[in-house]
Design a protein around this motif. Structure first.
Motif, PDB file in Angstrom:
ATOM      1  N   ALA A 209       0.843  -1.190   0.000  1.00 37.28           N
ATOM      2  CA  ALA A 209       0.000   0.000   0.000  1.00 37.28           C
ATOM      3  C   ALA A 209       0.875   1.235   0.000  1.00 37.28           C
ATOM      4  CB  ALA A 209      -0.914  -0.003   1.219  1.00 37.28           C
ATOM      5  N   LEU A 210       0.239   2.366  -0.402  1.00 36.56           N
ATOM      6  CA  LEU A 210       0.761   3.724  -0.243  1.00 36.56           C
ATOM      7  C   LEU A 210       1.870   4.087  -1.219  1.00 36.56           C
ATOM      8  CD1 LEU A 210       1.121   3.763   3.674  1.00 36.56           C
ATOM      9  CD2 LEU A 210      -0.962   4.000   2.317  1.00 36.56           C
ATOM     10  N   TYR A 211       2.068   3.288  -2.262  1.00 39.68           N
ATOM     11  CA  TYR A 211       3.184   3.477  -3.192  1.00 39.68           C
ATOM     12  C   TYR A 211       3.194   4.887  -3.793  1.00 39.68           C
ATOM     13  CZ  TYR A 211       6.282   1.881  -7.086  1.00 39.68           C
ATOM     14  OH  TYR A 211       7.292   1.699  -7.995  1.00 39.68           O
ATOM     15  N   MET A 230      -3.694   7.179   6.168  1.00 34.05           N
ATOM     16  CA  MET A 230      -3.839   5.955   5.375  1.00 34.05           C
ATOM     17  C   MET A 230      -5.308   5.617   5.151  1.00 34.05           C
ATOM     18  SD  MET A 230      -1.101   3.288   7.007  1.00 34.05           S
ATOM     19  CE  MET A 230       0.484   3.831   7.637  1.00 34.05           C
ATOM     20  N   TYR A 231      -6.048   5.549   6.244  1.00 27.47           N
ATOM     21  CA  TYR A 231      -7.441   5.092   6.179  1.00 27.47           C
ATOM     22  C   TYR A 231      -8.345   6.083   5.448  1.00 27.47           C
ATOM     23  CZ  TYR A 231      -6.962   0.963   9.156  1.00 27.47           C
ATOM     24  OH  TYR A 231      -6.634  -0.286   9.659  1.00 27.47           O
ATOM     25  N   ASN A 232      -8.097   7.374   5.651  1.00 28.08           N
ATOM     26  CA  ASN A 232      -8.989   8.376   5.062  1.00 28.08           C
ATOM     27  C   ASN A 232      -8.639   8.729   3.623  1.00 28.08           C
ATOM     28  OD1 ASN A 232     -10.936   9.056   7.120  1.00 28.08           O
ATOM     29  ND2 ASN A 232      -9.254   9.945   8.290  1.00 28.08           N
ATOM     30  N   GLU A 233      -7.358   8.703   3.275  1.00 28.25           N
ATOM     31  CA  GLU A 233      -6.945   9.257   1.988  1.00 28.25           C
ATOM     32  C   GLU A 233      -6.333   8.254   1.022  1.00 28.25           C
ATOM     33  OE1 GLU A 233      -4.630  12.872   2.563  1.00 28.25           O
ATOM     34  OE2 GLU A 233      -5.472  13.076   4.579  1.00 28.25           O
ATOM     35  N   TYR A 234      -5.662   7.223   1.516  1.00 27.03           N
ATOM     36  CA  TYR A 234      -4.931   6.326   0.617  1.00 27.03           C
ATOM     37  C   TYR A 234      -5.512   4.917   0.518  1.00 27.03           C
ATOM     38  CZ  TYR A 234      -1.306   9.787  -0.156  1.00 27.03           C
ATOM     39  OH  TYR A 234      -0.636  10.910  -0.552  1.00 27.03           O
ATOM     40  N   PHE A 235      -6.132   4.428   1.579  1.00 30.83           N
ATOM     41  CA  PHE A 235      -6.694   3.077   1.562  1.00 30.83           C
ATOM     42  C   PHE A 235      -7.980   2.908   0.741  1.00 30.83           C
ATOM     43  CE2 PHE A 235      -4.808   1.044   5.704  1.00 30.83           C
ATOM     44  CZ  PHE A 235      -3.584   0.961   5.074  1.00 30.83           C
ATOM     45  N   PRO A 236      -8.851   3.930   0.658  1.00 30.27           N
ATOM     46  CA  PRO A 236     -10.170   3.684   0.054  1.00 30.27           C
ATOM     47  C   PRO A 236     -10.184   2.998  -1.307  1.00 30.27           C
ATOM     48  CG  PRO A 236     -10.231   5.768   1.198  1.00 30.27           C
ATOM     49  CD  PRO A 236      -8.801   5.295   1.251  1.00 30.27           C
ATOM     50  N   PRO A 237      -9.339   3.357  -2.281  1.00 30.19           N
ATOM     51  CA  PRO A 237      -9.428   2.648  -3.568  1.00 30.19           C
ATOM     52  C   PRO A 237      -9.055   1.166  -3.487  1.00 30.19           C
ATOM     53  CG  PRO A 237      -8.361   4.778  -3.849  1.00 30.19           C
ATOM     54  CD  PRO A 237      -8.441   4.529  -2.380  1.00 30.19           C
ATOM     55  N   TYR A 238      -8.065   0.821  -2.654  1.00 25.04           N
ATOM     56  CA  TYR A 238      -7.739  -0.599  -2.480  1.00 25.04           C
ATOM     57  C   TYR A 238      -8.942  -1.340  -1.889  1.00 25.04           C
ATOM     58  CZ  TYR A 238      -2.898   1.351  -2.315  1.00 25.04           C
ATOM     59  OH  TYR A 238      -1.734   2.022  -2.548  1.00 25.04           O
ATOM     60  N   LYS A 239      -9.523  -0.738  -0.874  1.00 30.03           N
ATOM     61  CA  LYS A 239     -10.669  -1.348  -0.199  1.00 30.03           C
ATOM     62  C   LYS A 239     -11.848  -1.506  -1.161  1.00 30.03           C
ATOM     63  CE  LYS A 239     -13.321  -0.937   4.132  1.00 30.03           C
ATOM     64  NZ  LYS A 239     -14.717  -0.758   3.697  1.00 30.03           N
ATOM     65  N   ALA A 240     -12.056  -0.506  -2.002  1.00 27.71           N
ATOM     66  CA  ALA A 240     -13.141  -0.577  -2.982  1.00 27.71           C
ATOM     67  C   ALA A 240     -12.938  -1.747  -3.936  1.00 27.71           C
ATOM     68  CB  ALA A 240     -13.223   0.731  -3.764  1.00 27.71           C
ATOM     69  N   LYS A 265       2.988  -7.583   8.171  1.00 29.48           N
ATOM     70  CA  LYS A 265       1.864  -8.421   8.603  1.00 29.48           C
ATOM     71  C   LYS A 265       0.638  -7.588   8.926  1.00 29.48           C
ATOM     72  CE  LYS A 265       0.744 -12.351  11.552  1.00 29.48           C
ATOM     73  NZ  LYS A 265       1.252 -13.319  12.560  1.00 29.48           N
ATOM     74  N   TRP A 266       0.832  -6.388   9.466  1.00 30.32           N
ATOM     75  CA  TRP A 266      -0.321  -5.531   9.762  1.00 30.32           C
ATOM     76  C   TRP A 266      -1.111  -5.237   8.493  1.00 30.32           C
ATOM     77  CZ3 TRP A 266      -1.158  -0.293   8.285  1.00 30.32           C
ATOM     78  CH2 TRP A 266      -2.317   0.266   8.838  1.00 30.32           C
ATOM     79  N   LEU A 267      -0.397  -4.958   7.392  1.00 30.07           N
ATOM     80  CA  LEU A 267      -1.066  -4.652   6.128  1.00 30.07           C
ATOM     81  C   LEU A 267      -1.867  -5.839   5.606  1.00 30.07           C
ATOM     82  CD1 LEU A 267       1.285  -2.677   3.684  1.00 30.07           C
ATOM     83  CD2 LEU A 267      -0.873  -1.921   4.677  1.00 30.07           C
ATOM     84  N   PHE A 268      -1.211  -6.981   5.488  1.00 29.79           N
ATOM     85  CA  PHE A 268      -1.818  -8.088   4.748  1.00 29.79           C
ATOM     86  C   PHE A 268      -2.671  -9.026   5.597  1.00 29.79           C
ATOM     87  CE2 PHE A 268       1.536  -6.622   1.984  1.00 29.79           C
ATOM     88  CZ  PHE A 268       0.827  -6.502   0.807  1.00 29.79           C
ATOM     89  N   THR A 269      -2.356  -9.137   6.865  1.00 34.55           N
ATOM     90  CA  THR A 269      -3.170 -10.006   7.727  1.00 34.55           C
ATOM     91  C   THR A 269      -4.232  -9.205   8.478  1.00 34.55           C
ATOM     92  OG1 THR A 269      -1.374 -11.609   7.952  1.00 34.55           O
ATOM     93  CG2 THR A 269      -3.110 -11.646   9.625  1.00 34.55           C
ATOM     94  N   ASP A 270      -3.809  -8.140   9.135  1.00 39.06           N
ATOM     95  CA  ASP A 270      -4.759  -7.389   9.952  1.00 39.06           C
ATOM     96  C   ASP A 270      -5.727  -6.552   9.116  1.00 39.06           C
ATOM     97  OD1 ASP A 270      -3.412  -8.486  12.048  1.00 39.06           O
ATOM     98  OD2 ASP A 270      -2.317  -6.685  12.603  1.00 39.06           O
ATOM     99  N   VAL A 271      -5.192  -5.746   8.204  1.00 35.67           N
ATOM    100  CA  VAL A 271      -6.050  -4.843   7.431  1.00 35.67           C
ATOM    101  C   VAL A 271      -6.737  -5.590   6.287  1.00 35.67           C
ATOM    102  CG1 VAL A 271      -6.138  -2.771   5.991  1.00 35.67           C
ATOM    103  CG2 VAL A 271      -4.664  -2.827   8.018  1.00 35.67           C
ATOM    104  N   LEU A 272      -5.945  -6.147   5.388  1.00 33.54           N
ATOM    105  CA  LEU A 272      -6.503  -6.720   4.163  1.00 33.54           C
ATOM    106  C   LEU A 272      -7.427  -7.892   4.443  1.00 33.54           C
ATOM    107  CD1 LEU A 272      -6.439  -6.608   1.034  1.00 33.54           C
ATOM    108  CD2 LEU A 272      -4.550  -8.246   1.128  1.00 33.54           C
ATOM    109  N   ARG A 273      -7.006  -8.829   5.287  1.00 33.17           N
ATOM    110  CA  ARG A 273      -7.799 -10.050   5.475  1.00 33.17           C
ATOM    111  C   ARG A 273      -8.797  -9.924   6.630  1.00 33.17           C
ATOM    112  NH1 ARG A 273      -6.098 -13.488   1.815  1.00 33.17           N
ATOM    113  NH2 ARG A 273      -3.916 -13.544   1.154  1.00 33.17           N
ATOM    114  N   ALA A 310       3.823 -12.699   6.922  1.00 36.12           N
ATOM    115  CA  ALA A 310       3.019 -11.484   6.808  1.00 36.12           C
ATOM    116  C   ALA A 310       1.710 -11.725   6.077  1.00 36.12           C
ATOM    117  CB  ALA A 310       3.814 -10.397   6.091  1.00 36.12           C
ATOM    118  N   GLY A 311       1.665 -12.812   5.284  1.00 37.23           N
ATOM    119  CA  GLY A 311       0.450 -13.098   4.544  1.00 37.23           C
ATOM    120  C   GLY A 311       0.616 -13.070   3.041  1.00 37.23           C
TER     121      GLY A 311
END
Length: 760
Positions: A209-211, A230-240, A265-273, A310-311
């Motif tokens: 994320a965040l590239y 991250m959550y407000n400005e950069y994550f939304p399109p990935y989540k969509a 691991k926070w990115l791919f296990t906690d957030v993504l999955r 990390a996942g």
């Protein structure tokens, strides 16, 4: 009663669909579990390995180096191999010469079309037309799948606010809301509603994320930001993309909170999955695991183990998983369960694609001869390109150009066939693209005379031009002096009625590893443009670019500027359509254009400082501003002119109070006050005036693209609910906070009407 029956019928259908899906999932689980019971540890690790295709050529698949690895069960998939015949040959090795006959998955960078190439993604996003964008992905899927490919490394949904970053060209700009809508449209277009159909392909959202927030706009660089951002400005399109059902996710090269993404691991296990519920598989970007050694996380064995834990499920090219995980398992650094989970996810993707049922379903030679680069697809690409162009300036209605007299076409991009498709067009046949010169000649026929001169090289520096014209996209450098090349063009220009100057970047001047510190039109081209203006002839700047450029001088001195990005295989014809007025331009910027490079990163949805500069002011001491230039962008987000003029009424609100569980409607009447039919993107923005954390000065919350005939008016309405006002607070809770809000509707982020409402 009719409503009740319809509701019961719908519920029955939904229940039946859920049962069928559960049945399919259970069948898949049973199949994969049974298969994995038969697999050795080496075969499981082989499924996690994604090498490039290497030296495979038609008829030699069985004798290539990669073929031996496939036979040994050391390959889960391949990328950058195409044609149905080649892929059939390689797939045959996997399903006939390996112990368990597990098919391969075949991926490619199908970024903005396959052989029929659409505008670069940044250009495509400027259409603000979701059905059109979805159709472009659908056509790309049809063509790629007809050539044996079943997986694309697209869409790229990285938010980018720094025009120095070359890969801005590959994304959808600076805004999370627009980026989210485009992400969903692209996933729908690629994957359709049934991945097992042979004309759909699996999408891969990237780069998580965040590239796009890398420091200094320098590719592969460090990223550091708060989780609130991250959550407000950069994550939304990935989540969509995840919510749209994307089948796979790619890691990014940068670090996130000090940990490279491929080991985070926070990115791919906690957030993504866990938070988003993603159940597909994760693949690294090219050698991203190996690169963590240079990041300083340890040797290849260490970083490979970190990545798996990390996942991450699949290792692209680096073979760290293949070569080290068995030893890490023996040492207790990783678990059998972690290997099994990664293997299962890769196998599930193949199952969903229908490859276990028919490994050759994407290898229909007849389809490859009839469904690629078809007249219908090319027609769609031409129309799409015309919708992506942004008219930045048109003083005295220089545009559209009349199809009469003598038209001088001048510039290094005027007859640059190989450059029309832009960056990341790996399957294109450049020779089949339409240059601007050919497009203009075809459009005017015998009605006008087209005269052409190159006018300048891309840049005075031959080494820079070499770096900016890679991958078969040479501009055939002219070795005469700059003055000699320019004088030739000036003589032609003096004999014309109007000058079309085709200037800007080459295709590979933006894209991966194409960062720039100076984002203006290159030196010798600027000199050429100044001389062309001295002729006194009307000048139209046709701007080719993969990023926002600094055009302050051009904006002040050139009467007409049409930004055409890189329009794809049909670019020349599409540009001609707009230049001559057969199509009215309707593109709107998805990324802010700065006045000077020193303003970047620059974006519309910034926050106020504690010392904001008063609106309309240039400079005030002890305020947040510059000494030498105003804070204003050259062209704001959402900006784009038309050959007609649109007028907006004041905003009407159905209520000035929004209550919990209810909605209010905001409406404006838009009128076409000009003489030609045109399309307008009506944009809705909202500002939360008081919050528990600081909030942006504006946020895009909706848009509608409408078409109006001359004199026609239409009421455009937006429904606003509590969900539209939600954001992630300092605890990362997604909340809407009661209070006062401003609502804006207009033609871009700057030129808007305002209204006030309150959330109770």
């Amino acid at each position: 009663m009719k409503f009740l029956k319809a509701s019961l019928f719908l519920l029955t259908m939904l229940s039946a669909g859920a049962i069928a899906q559960t049945s399919r999932d259970a069948k898949m689980d049973q199949f994969i579990s049974s298969l994995m019971q038969k697999m050795t540890i080496d075969e499981k690790l082989g499924q996690l390995n994604l090498p490039g295709a290497g030296d495979i050529t038609t008829g030699q698949a069985s004798s290539s180096d990669i073929a031996k690895k496939i036979e040994e069960g050391k390959v889960g998939g391949l990328f950058n191999i195409k044609t149905a015949q080649k892929i059939r040959d390689v797939q045959k090795i996997a399903v006939e010469k390996t112990r368990l006959k597990i098919p391969l998955i075949f991926g490619m960078d199908v970024i903005h079309g396959y052989q029929t190439v659409f505008p670069i993604p940044l250009g495509l996003s400027c259409s603000w037309d979701m059905p059109l964008i979805e159709r472009s992905a659908r056509i790309a899927a049809i063509e790629a799948s007809a050539d044996g490919i079943n997986w694309t490394f697209s869409p790229m949904t990285d938010i980018s606010r720094d025009a120095r970053w070359g890969r801005a060209s590959e994304g959808s700009g600076e805004d999370p809301y627009l980026g989210s809508q485009i992400a969903k449209a692209m996933v729908r277009g690629y994957q359709g509603d049934d991945l097992s159909r042979n004309n759909t392909i699996m999408a891969c959202v990237k780069h998580f994320a965040l590239y796009g927030a890398i420091e200094a706009g320098r590719d592969y660089n460090t990223v550091d930001m708060s989780r609130v951002r991250m959550y407000n400005e950069y994550f939304p399109p990935y989540k969509a993309a995840v919510e749209a059902g994307v089948g796979s996710v790619m890691t990014s090269f940068n670090e996130v909170e000090g940990v490279p993404a491929s080991a985070n691991k926070w990115l791919f296990t906690d957030v993504l999955r866990k938070q988003w519920g993603f159940n597909g598989f994760v693949v690294t970007d090219y050698t991203a695991i190996n690169e963590m050694v240079d990041h300083g996380l340890g040797d290849l064995r260490t970083v490979s183990a970190l990545s798996l834990k990390a996942g991450v499920d699949m290792d692209m090219v680096g073979e760290g998983f293949l070569g080290t995980l068995k030893q890490s398992l023996e040492e207790g650094k990783i678990s059998q369960q972690e290997i099994d989970m990664a293997c299962r996810r890769v196998l599930e993707a193949k199952y969903k694609l229908g490859l276990f049922e028919d490994p050759y379903r994407y290898c229909n030679i007849k389809r490859s001869k009839t469904e690629i680069f078809t007249p219908a697809h090319r027609k769609e690409a031409r129309a799409t390109a015309a919708q992506s162009f942004v008219l930045l300036k048109n003083d005295h209605n220089v545009l559209p150009v009349k199809k009469s007299g003598t038209i001088a076409l001048i510039g290094p991009l005027a007859d640059a066939t190989e450059n029309m498709t832009g960056t990341w067009s790996v399957a294109a046949d450049f020779s089949k693209s339409v240059s601007l010169l050919n497009g203009l000649k075809s459009a005017v026929g015998k009605q006008a005379k087209i005269v052409y001169a190159k006018g300048s090289n891309l840049t005075a520096d031959p080494k820079l031009e070499e770096r900016a014209t890679m991958f078969g996209k040479s501009l055939r450098r002219d070795n005469r002096s700059a003055e000699e090349i320019r004088n030739e063009a000036i003589q032609i220009a003096k004999q014309s009625d109007v000058i079309v100057a085709a200037l800007g970047e080459s295709a590979e001047m933006s894209g991966e590893s194409s960062s720039r510190t100076d984002i203006g039109i290159p030196d010798v081209q600027q000199e050429l443009l100044k001389e062309l203006l001295k002729t006194g002839k009307p000048v139209v700047l046709v701007l080719f670019t993969g990023r926002p450029l600094t055009l302050k001088w051009e904006s002040e001195n050139v009467p007409a500027i049409l930004n055409v990005w890189f329009g794809g295989s049909e670019a020349g014809d599409a540009i001609a359509d707009v230049l001559f007025g057969d199509v009215n331009p309707s593109g709107k910027l998805s990324m802010t254009f700065p006045q000077v490079v020193g303003q970047v990163p620059l974006f519309y949805n910034h926050k106020n400082t504690g010392r904001p500069l008063a609106e309309g002011k240039w400079f005030e001491k002890f305020r947040s501003n510059y000494l030498d230039v105003s804070n204003d962008p050259l062209y704001p987000f959402g900006f784009g002119l038309s050959y007609t003029k649109f007028e907006y009424s004041d905003i009407k609100l159905s209520s000035n109070t929004l209550r919990h569980g209810q909605e209010i409607t905001a409406s404006v009447t838009v009128r076409n006050a000009g003489a030609v039919e045109g399309k307008e993107v009506v944009q809705l923005y909202i500002r939360d005036l008081v919050g528990s954390i600081t909030r942006p000065v504006k946020e895009l919350k909706g848009f509608q693209k409408i078409s109006l005939k001359p004199g026609e008016s239409r009421e455009v309405s937006f429904k606003i609910t509590e969900d539209d006002l939600k954001f992630y607070n300092s605890n990362l809770d997604f909340v809407a906070e009661p209070g006062d809000f401003k609502l804006f509707i207009g033609t871009n982020s700057r030129d808007v009407r305002e209204a006030d409402f309150k959330l109770e």
